[in-house]
Design a protein around this motif. Sequence first.
Motif, PDB file in Angstrom:
ATOM      1  N   VAL A   1      84.881   4.461  88.989  1.00 57.82           N
ATOM      2  CA  VAL A   1      84.948   5.073  90.385  1.00 57.82           C
ATOM      3  C   VAL A   1      84.101   4.224  91.089  1.00 57.82           C
ATOM      4  O   VAL A   1      84.556   3.918  92.433  1.00 57.82           O
ATOM      5  CB  VAL A   1      84.101   6.396  90.433  1.00 57.82           C
ATOM      6  CG1 VAL A   1      83.707   6.934  91.823  1.00 57.82           C
ATOM      7  CG2 VAL A   1      84.892   7.406  89.597  1.00 57.82           C
ATOM      8  N   ALA A   2      83.004   3.477  91.017  1.00 60.65           N
ATOM      9  CA  ALA A   2      82.298   2.522  91.675  1.00 60.65           C
ATOM     10  C   ALA A   2      83.224   1.234  92.000  1.00 60.65           C
ATOM     11  O   ALA A   2      83.234   0.675  93.075  1.00 60.65           O
ATOM     12  CB  ALA A   2      80.931   1.984  91.040  1.00 60.65           C
ATOM     13  N   GLU A   3      83.986   0.857  90.914  1.00 63.68           N
ATOM     14  CA  GLU A   3      84.919  -0.226  91.378  1.00 63.68           C
ATOM     15  C   GLU A   3      85.880   0.190  92.264  1.00 63.68           C
ATOM     16  O   GLU A   3      86.517  -0.802  92.965  1.00 63.68           O
ATOM     17  CB  GLU A   3      85.457  -0.795  89.954  1.00 63.68           C
ATOM     18  CG  GLU A   3      86.244  -1.987  90.029  1.00 63.68           C
ATOM     19  CD  GLU A   3      86.734  -2.544  88.716  1.00 63.68           C
ATOM     20  OE1 GLU A   3      87.643  -3.478  88.764  1.00 63.68           O
ATOM     21  OE2 GLU A   3      86.439  -1.910  87.580  1.00 63.68           O
ATOM     22  N   ALA A   4      86.325   1.310  92.167  1.00 70.26           N
ATOM     23  CA  ALA A   4      87.508   1.759  92.978  1.00 70.26           C
ATOM     24  C   ALA A   4      87.054   1.903  94.497  1.00 70.26           C
ATOM     25  O   ALA A   4      87.826   1.418  95.667  1.00 70.26           O
ATOM     26  CB  ALA A   4      88.039   3.066  92.822  1.00 70.26           C
ATOM     27  N   GLU A   5      85.653   2.091  94.582  1.00 73.83           N
ATOM     28  CA  GLU A   5      85.223   2.258  95.957  1.00 73.83           C
ATOM     29  C   GLU A   5      85.076   0.720  96.513  1.00 73.83           C
ATOM     30  O   GLU A   5      85.363   0.221  98.007  1.00 73.83           O
ATOM     31  CB  GLU A   5      83.808   2.997  95.953  1.00 73.83           C
ATOM     32  CG  GLU A   5      83.249   2.943  97.474  1.00 73.83           C
ATOM     33  CD  GLU A   5      82.481   4.200  97.967  1.00 73.83           C
ATOM     34  OE1 GLU A   5      81.956   4.338  99.039  1.00 73.83           O
ATOM     35  OE2 GLU A   5      81.867   4.370  96.800  1.00 73.83           O
ATOM     36  N   ILE A   6      84.749  -0.388  95.613  1.00 75.13           N
ATOM     37  CA  ILE A   6      84.752  -1.606  95.979  1.00 75.13           C
ATOM     38  C   ILE A   6      85.935  -2.236  96.650  1.00 75.13           C
ATOM     39  O   ILE A   6      86.207  -2.789  97.506  1.00 75.13           O
ATOM     40  CB  ILE A   6      84.081  -2.515  94.969  1.00 75.13           C
ATOM     41  CG1 ILE A   6      82.653  -2.250  94.783  1.00 75.13           C
ATOM     42  CG2 ILE A   6      84.212  -3.909  95.253  1.00 75.13           C
ATOM     43  CD1 ILE A   6      82.044  -2.867  93.366  1.00 75.13           C
TER      44      ILE A   6
ATOM     45  N   ASP B   1      77.753  -7.821  98.310  1.00 66.82           N
ATOM     46  CA  ASP B   1      78.168  -9.012  97.482  1.00 66.82           C
ATOM     47  C   ASP B   1      78.993  -8.306  96.535  1.00 66.82           C
ATOM     48  O   ASP B   1      78.931  -8.139  95.293  1.00 66.82           O
ATOM     49  CB  ASP B   1      77.220  -9.431  96.720  1.00 66.82           C
ATOM     50  CG  ASP B   1      77.316 -10.797  95.771  1.00 66.82           C
ATOM     51  OD1 ASP B   1      78.790 -10.916  95.879  1.00 66.82           O
ATOM     52  OD2 ASP B   1      76.681 -11.587  95.420  1.00 66.82           O
ATOM     53  N   LEU B   2      80.521  -8.005  97.246  1.00 66.41           N
ATOM     54  CA  LEU B   2      81.321  -7.329  96.328  1.00 66.41           C
ATOM     55  C   LEU B   2      82.155  -7.971  95.180  1.00 66.41           C
ATOM     56  O   LEU B   2      82.301  -7.417  94.056  1.00 66.41           O
ATOM     57  CB  LEU B   2      82.670  -6.901  97.346  1.00 66.41           C
ATOM     58  CG  LEU B   2      81.977  -6.063  98.459  1.00 66.41           C
ATOM     59  CD1 LEU B   2      83.270  -5.679  99.265  1.00 66.41           C
ATOM     60  CD2 LEU B   2      81.322  -4.878  98.069  1.00 66.41           C
ATOM     61  N   ASP B   3      82.147  -9.160  95.079  1.00 62.58           N
ATOM     62  CA  ASP B   3      82.763  -9.982  94.110  1.00 62.58           C
ATOM     63  C   ASP B   3      81.764  -9.998  92.908  1.00 62.58           C
ATOM     64  O   ASP B   3      82.162  -9.477  91.693  1.00 62.58           O
ATOM     65  CB  ASP B   3      82.833 -11.513  94.360  1.00 62.58           C
ATOM     66  CG  ASP B   3      84.209 -11.640  95.257  1.00 62.58           C
ATOM     67  OD1 ASP B   3      84.919 -10.582  95.439  1.00 62.58           O
ATOM     68  OD2 ASP B   3      84.147 -12.544  96.215  1.00 62.58           O
ATOM     69  N   ARG B   4      80.385 -10.079  93.234  1.00 64.25           N
ATOM     70  CA  ARG B   4      79.457 -10.133  92.000  1.00 64.25           C
ATOM     71  C   ARG B   4      79.382  -8.493  91.610  1.00 64.25           C
ATOM     72  O   ARG B   4      79.287  -8.377  90.235  1.00 64.25           O
ATOM     73  CB  ARG B   4      78.089 -10.492  92.555  1.00 64.25           C
ATOM     74  CG  ARG B   4      76.841 -10.341  91.586  1.00 64.25           C
ATOM     75  CD  ARG B   4      77.163 -11.130  90.548  1.00 64.25           C
ATOM     76  NE  ARG B   4      75.994 -11.291  89.504  1.00 64.25           N
ATOM     77  CZ  ARG B   4      76.298 -11.555  88.304  1.00 64.25           C
ATOM     78  NH1 ARG B   4      77.435 -12.101  87.869  1.00 64.25           N
ATOM     79  NH2 ARG B   4      75.330 -11.635  87.352  1.00 64.25           N
ATOM     80  N   ALA B   5      79.408  -7.489  92.261  1.00 64.72           N
ATOM     81  CA  ALA B   5      79.501  -6.106  91.971  1.00 64.72           C
ATOM     82  C   ALA B   5      80.385  -5.949  90.845  1.00 64.72           C
ATOM     83  O   ALA B   5      80.167  -5.338  89.987  1.00 64.72           O
ATOM     84  CB  ALA B   5      79.687  -5.487  93.179  1.00 64.72           C
TER      85      ALA B   5
END
Length: 403
Positions: free
Chosen positions: A73-78, A45-49
Amino acid sequence: MDSLITAAGLALAAGDPLGALDRVALREDAPALALRGIAMAQLGDLDRAKVLLRRAVRGFGPKEAVARARCIVAEAEIALVSRDLGWPAKALDTARATLEKHGDRLNAAHAGHLTVRRLMLIGRLDEAERVLAGLDPAPLPPASRAAHELAVAGIAMRRLRTKAAREALEWARLAANRAGIAGLTAEVDSAFLVLETPAARLIAQGDERPLLLEEVEALQGSTALVVDALRYLVRKQETTISLATRPVLFALARALAEAWPGDVSREELVARAFGGKHADESHRARLRVEIGRLRAELRTLADIGATKRGFAMAPRQPGDVLVLARPIEERHAAVLAFLADGESWASSALALALGAGQRSVQRALEQLALSGKVQSFGHGRARRWMTPPVAGFTTTLLLPAPL
């Protein structure tokens, strides 16, 4: 740091997003929001993430720079998994510098691997190699070591160094097995399949056969004159002549190479190079001009001689003439090649990766959709394209150290 946050972080590092959510699902503090965001990303669930990670960034105070950097960093991987290649790369570079400054080398290495993967997607291999060379894999935990070796293998494949690619993938498989993360192991297995899947077609004297990546590499050392339709060049051993900016000349060179040792009629050359159905005098005059230009370009490798019905190619040194072509050749094949990874792409990301105009890519996608070869979901800027059916999985998303 409280025990629930620590336990949730360890669960994420072990590839157990549900276990992490069990511990922090009802919490609204910044560390919990960050861990929930990463867990939702691992679950797809990338949008919620993204929403959760951005809330976490806002929730961390000005003295919590490392925690904010980890969220970025986590958002960049998403963004990478979502093929949002327009995501600001400078934000990732800044986050990586912050992590290195504060001694968080594992997350800094993770940020570096994301940078390498993005650069590979858009074809900037030299930059990707420079970034990767600055990352020391020795102290990395198994999951991060697997990511490092996958990046090494990806560059080696694109450089046609199959032995180095296979060695890196063996190391990646070993590290993934030690990490015990199923998604990571599946990603390594998928990378191995690239080495066992036809990467090109060899066309010679009217016959053709598929070639594995290893065979394409071996072809580079042969004595044959190769017309390479993957990179739009003509080469013989160390001598390479690029025709990437001369599509008409390349079309003529390929037609002549496919017919070698025979000739090609003027009518067929006109059709291949200019798209004309009938070779009138203007077409013939233009053909003579373009053949002259091709003869000048290839003068060190081959001669283009006139025959009774057309033209023929003759290598200046002994050896065969071969054509190296894509495994599948059809209109918009390059767009399909990128969509074949099973991920969903925005048209802007495809345009960036292909080095083409976004409107041209959009027209190609619309035509492919009419023929049922691609499908889309979403609207406007959120519209994404993929090939049906989707047989992929979300890349493992984690921060190596718990927040």
